[in-house]
Design a protein around this motif. Structure first.
Motif, short mmCIF file in Angstrom:
data_model
loop_
_atom_site.label_atom_id
_atom_site.label_comp_id
_atom_site.label_asym_id
_atom_site.label_seq_id
_atom_site.Cartn_x
_atom_site.Cartn_y
_atom_site.Cartn_z
N ALA A 58 23.50 41.14 87.77
CA ALA A 58 23.37 40.51 86.45
C ALA A 58 24.18 41.28 85.42
O ALA A 58 24.83 40.69 84.54
CB ALA A 58 21.91 40.42 86.03
N HIS A 59 24.15 42.60 85.52
CA HIS A 59 24.90 43.45 84.60
C HIS A 59 26.41 43.21 84.75
O HIS A 59 27.12 43.01 83.76
CB HIS A 59 24.55 44.91 84.86
CG HIS A 59 25.12 45.86 83.87
ND1 HIS A 59 24.67 45.96 82.58
CD2 HIS A 59 26.12 46.77 83.97
CE1 HIS A 59 25.35 46.88 81.92
NE2 HIS A 59 26.25 47.39 82.76
N ARG A 60 26.88 43.19 85.97
CA ARG A 60 28.31 42.97 86.22
C ARG A 60 28.75 41.57 85.80
O ARG A 60 29.86 41.38 85.30
CB ARG A 60 28.63 43.20 87.69
CG ARG A 60 28.65 44.65 88.07
CD ARG A 60 29.05 44.84 89.50
NE ARG A 60 29.15 46.24 89.83
CZ ARG A 60 29.20 46.70 91.06
NH1 ARG A 60 29.15 45.88 92.09
NH2 ARG A 60 29.29 48.00 91.28
N LEU A 61 27.88 40.59 86.01
CA LEU A 61 28.20 39.22 85.62
C LEU A 61 28.35 39.11 84.10
O LEU A 61 29.30 38.49 83.60
CB LEU A 61 27.11 38.26 86.11
CG LEU A 61 27.33 36.78 85.86
CD1 LEU A 61 28.62 36.29 86.50
CD2 LEU A 61 26.14 35.99 86.39
N ALA A 111 26.77 55.25 73.74
CA ALA A 111 27.65 54.15 74.15
C ALA A 111 26.96 52.80 73.95
O ALA A 111 27.61 51.83 73.52
CB ALA A 111 28.06 54.32 75.61
N LYS A 112 25.68 52.74 74.22
CA LYS A 112 24.94 51.49 74.01
C LYS A 112 24.88 51.15 72.53
O LYS A 112 25.11 50.00 72.14
CB LYS A 112 23.53 51.61 74.61
CG LYS A 112 22.76 50.32 74.59
CD LYS A 112 21.47 50.41 75.39
CE LYS A 112 20.66 51.59 74.99
NZ LYS A 112 19.35 51.68 75.61
N ALA A 113 24.63 52.12 71.69
CA ALA A 113 24.59 51.89 70.24
C ALA A 113 25.97 51.44 69.73
O ALA A 113 26.06 50.52 68.90
CB ALA A 113 24.14 53.15 69.51
N ALA A 173 34.32 49.49 73.82
CA ALA A 173 32.91 49.89 73.77
C ALA A 173 32.20 49.48 75.06
O ALA A 173 31.36 50.22 75.59
CB ALA A 173 32.22 49.28 72.55
N LEU A 174 32.52 48.32 75.58
CA LEU A 174 31.95 47.85 76.84
C LEU A 174 32.36 48.77 77.99
O LEU A 174 31.52 49.16 78.82
CB LEU A 174 32.41 46.42 77.12
CG LEU A 174 31.96 45.79 78.43
CD1 LEU A 174 30.45 45.66 78.48
CD2 LEU A 174 32.63 44.42 78.59
N VAL A 202 23.29 44.70 76.91
CA VAL A 202 22.42 45.68 76.24
C VAL A 202 21.07 45.77 76.95
O VAL A 202 20.56 46.87 77.21
CB VAL A 202 22.23 45.34 74.74
CG1 VAL A 202 21.16 46.22 74.12
CG2 VAL A 202 23.55 45.50 74.01
N THR A 203 20.49 44.63 77.31
CA THR A 203 19.17 44.66 77.95
C THR A 203 19.24 45.23 79.36
O THR A 203 18.36 46.00 79.75
CB THR A 203 18.51 43.28 77.99
OG1 THR A 203 19.35 42.34 78.66
CG2 THR A 203 18.21 42.78 76.59
N THR A 204 20.29 44.91 80.10
CA THR A 204 20.38 45.46 81.45
C THR A 204 20.69 46.96 81.41
O THR A 204 20.18 47.72 82.24
CB THR A 204 21.42 44.72 82.32
OG1 THR A 204 22.69 44.73 81.66
CG2 THR A 204 20.98 43.30 82.62
#
Length: 148
Positions: free
Chosen positions: A74-77, A129-131, A94-95, A45-47
């Motif tokens: 970092a996002h992919r990890l 999508a984030k929500a 959702a991811l 969510v933060t990335t």
């Protein structure tokens, strides 16, 4: 005969202690996995938010190079860790949608000559999508914590 009773009581007591240790260890492991899942969901969510903010900074504030400096690794990890830690199809769906929406926004933005309407649709898809991902991840983590 008394010796057999003492021996039986000792064996039963040891078995109860071992079962108790096993159950406690199992509960600790479930809690640890739930905590790891929570951390990785929060990281995604933060990335994702950071990426969206960087696109906005380039678009509105005219700050060049903000998107290219985004921490994709970092996002992919975090995504990979969620895929390893969870089998929940709602969360993984959702991811996947969040990832596709972000890729759609990013690839469109990098092309240049951005149409305002198309940009707004892609921006909104990413926001939605984030929500949805936040909702799905919260449900999974809360369910795991209450079951543990």
């Amino acid at each position: 005969m008394e010796a057999w009773g003492t021996l039986l009581a000792t064996v039963v007591g040891a078995a109860i202690a071992l079962v108790g240790q096993h159950l406690a260890k199992r509960a600790e492991n479930k809690a640890r996995i739930s905590e790891l899942l929570l951390e990785q969901c929060a990281s995604v969510v933060t990335t994702a938010s950071d990426f969206q903010n960087r696109v906005w900074e380039e678009r509105v504030l005219q700050l060049e190079g903000r998107v290219s400096e985004w921490d994709l690794k970092a996002h992919r990890l975090a995504i990979a860790r969620i895929q390893i830690l969870s089998r929940d199809q709602v969360l993984l769906s959702a991811l996947n949608e969040l990832n596709k929406a972000g890729q759609g926004l990013g690839s469109y933005w990098r092309q240049g000559n951005v149409d305002d309407g198309e940009y707004a649709r892609r921006w909104e898809r990413t926001r939605t999508a984030k929500a949805d991902f936040i909702t799905a991840s919260g449900a999974v983590v809360r369910r795991r914590l209450t079951q543990g």
